[in-house]
Design a protein around this motif. Structure first.
Motif, short mmCIF file in Angstrom:
data_model
loop_
_atom_site.label_atom_id
_atom_site.label_comp_id
_atom_site.label_asym_id
_atom_site.label_seq_id
_atom_site.Cartn_x
_atom_site.Cartn_y
_atom_site.Cartn_z
N GLN A 10 0.81 -1.21 0.00
CA GLN A 10 0.00 0.00 0.00
C GLN A 10 0.85 1.27 0.00
O GLN A 10 0.31 2.37 -0.08
N LEU A 11 2.16 1.13 0.09
CA LEU A 11 3.05 2.29 0.11
C LEU A 11 3.56 2.59 -1.29
O LEU A 11 3.81 1.68 -2.09
N PRO A 12 3.78 3.87 -1.62
CA PRO A 12 4.49 4.19 -2.86
C PRO A 12 5.88 3.58 -2.80
O PRO A 12 6.49 3.51 -1.72
N PRO A 13 6.42 3.13 -3.92
CA PRO A 13 7.75 2.50 -3.91
C PRO A 13 8.81 3.34 -3.22
O PRO A 13 9.68 2.80 -2.52
N ALA A 14 8.74 4.67 -3.36
CA ALA A 14 9.76 5.53 -2.76
C ALA A 14 9.75 5.47 -1.23
O ALA A 14 10.74 5.82 -0.58
N GLN A 15 8.61 5.06 -0.65
CA GLN A 15 8.51 4.99 0.81
C GLN A 15 8.79 3.60 1.35
O GLN A 15 8.78 3.40 2.56
N ARG A 16 9.09 2.66 0.48
CA ARG A 16 9.42 1.31 0.95
C ARG A 16 10.89 1.26 1.34
O ARG A 16 11.72 0.61 0.70
N ASN A 17 11.20 1.96 2.36
CA ASN A 17 12.56 2.07 2.84
C ASN A 17 12.53 1.97 4.37
O ASN A 17 11.82 2.74 5.02
N ALA A 18 13.27 1.02 4.92
CA ALA A 18 13.17 0.75 6.34
C ALA A 18 13.57 1.95 7.20
O ALA A 18 12.96 2.22 8.24
N ILE A 19 14.58 2.69 6.76
CA ILE A 19 15.02 3.86 7.53
C ILE A 19 14.00 4.98 7.42
O ILE A 19 13.65 5.64 8.41
N TRP A 20 13.50 5.23 6.21
CA TRP A 20 12.49 6.28 6.03
C TRP A 20 11.26 5.99 6.87
O TRP A 20 10.71 6.88 7.53
N LEU A 21 10.80 4.73 6.86
CA LEU A 21 9.62 4.36 7.64
C LEU A 21 9.86 4.57 9.12
O LEU A 21 9.01 5.11 9.84
N CYS A 22 11.03 4.16 9.58
CA CYS A 22 11.35 4.29 11.00
C CYS A 22 11.42 5.74 11.45
O CYS A 22 10.88 6.10 12.50
N LEU A 23 12.04 6.58 10.63
CA LEU A 23 12.29 7.96 11.04
C LEU A 23 11.20 8.95 10.65
O LEU A 23 10.95 9.92 11.38
N LEU A 24 10.53 8.72 9.51
CA LEU A 24 9.70 9.78 8.94
C LEU A 24 8.25 9.42 8.69
O LEU A 24 7.42 10.31 8.49
N HIS A 25 7.90 8.14 8.70
CA HIS A 25 6.51 7.77 8.43
C HIS A 25 5.64 8.13 9.63
O HIS A 25 5.89 7.65 10.74
#
Length: 272
Positions: free
Chosen positions: A145-160
């Motif tokens: 359900q996430l845009p490909p650019a947001q499928r990043n473990a660090i981005w999810l941890c810090l910014l989602h």
């Protein structure tokens, strides 16, 4: 951000955190106007000139050799992760010429499927989530359900926004995430996607920018995280990170329950 500027800042912070008394040097405040060791003391310990240390700390375009980097690492008593980071900043470690993996190797896709019911996923060097099994998606979130650019473990941890209250010890998880990000960026400064994540983290004025300025460096392939899952409550997992010999640019991350209660929670998610 340029690696020369980061190298300068890193050397300064590591020099300033040292206790002169550990080197048999006077530490009384009236004798020292700045914290830690003086530049001339680091220069003497490393066997280089004071001017050389000054120019490095002022980001004045020097390219230190591997021998100088090793000497500085010893003088500053760097931990193994910090030493590797310094070598990366000085561009003295061999770099891969391959482009970042954007799809998981088929053998690794099959591996994480076979690992079920253990949650597992495949990452590349910048922590993009390339593949995952259903157990990992049910534990963390639905990556489809996430845009490909947001499928990043660090981005999810810090910014989602949805992950902000997900971890019980958020402060520790965020600190580790920033330290991992810093290490990955130093090893791959040419990666524009990774640099964009760094800019988003370090470019503001809030908590993340403050932590980034702390210069922490860390590479930790195993540890423990406790999560607040909306369906099954508290879940504590031990994670392990593996680097396949055939695909060294990809990482396999596996979660295991840390206690019986968490095992029951994972079993419930797996059967859901």
């Amino acid at each position: 951000m340029k690696t020369t500027q980061e190298l300068a800042a890193f050397l300064r912070t590591r020099r300033e955190r040292l206790d002169p008394s550990d080197f048999g040097l006077p530490s009384r405040r009236q004798w020292r106007r700045t914290p830690g060791l003086r530049r001339e003391e680091v220069a003497e310990l490393a066997g280089v000139s004071i001017d050389y240390v000054v120019r490095l700390e002022q980001a004045r375009g020097l390219n230190p050799s591997a021998e100088v980097v090793e000497a500085l690492a010893g003088a500053l008593r760097l931990a193994p992760d910090e030493r590797a980071y310094l070598f990366d900043l000085a561009q003295q470690r061999p770099r891969s010429v391959d482009k970042p993996a954007t799809t998981a190797a088929p053998a690794l896709v099959q591996l994480i499927a076979d690992l079920a019911p253990l949650p597992a996923m495949v990452l590349n060097h910048r922590f993009d989530i390339l593949s995952w099994n259903g157990e990992m998606a049910r534990l963390l979130l639905d990556f489809d359900q996430l845009p490909p650019a947001q499928r990043n473990a660090i981005w999810l941890c810090l910014l989602h926004p949805g992950m902000r209250d997900f971890y019980v010890d958020r402060d520790s998880v965020v600190r580790d995430g920033i330290a991992y990000l810093r290490t990955a960026w130093a090893a791959h400064p040419e990666d524009e996607v990774l640099a964009a994540i760094v800019d988003e983290v370090a470019g503001g004025e809030g908590e993340l920018a403050r932590l980034w300025a702390g210069q922490d460096v860390k590479v930790n392939g195993r540890g423990r995280k406790t999560m607040r899952h909306p369906e099954v409550g508290s879940v504590a997992v031990d994670f392990e990170t593996l680097a396949p010999v055939q695909d060294p640019a990809q990482l396999v991350v596996i979660y295991r329950a840390a206690d019986e209660q968490s095992q029951a929670a994972l079993r419930q998610l797996s059967s859901g």
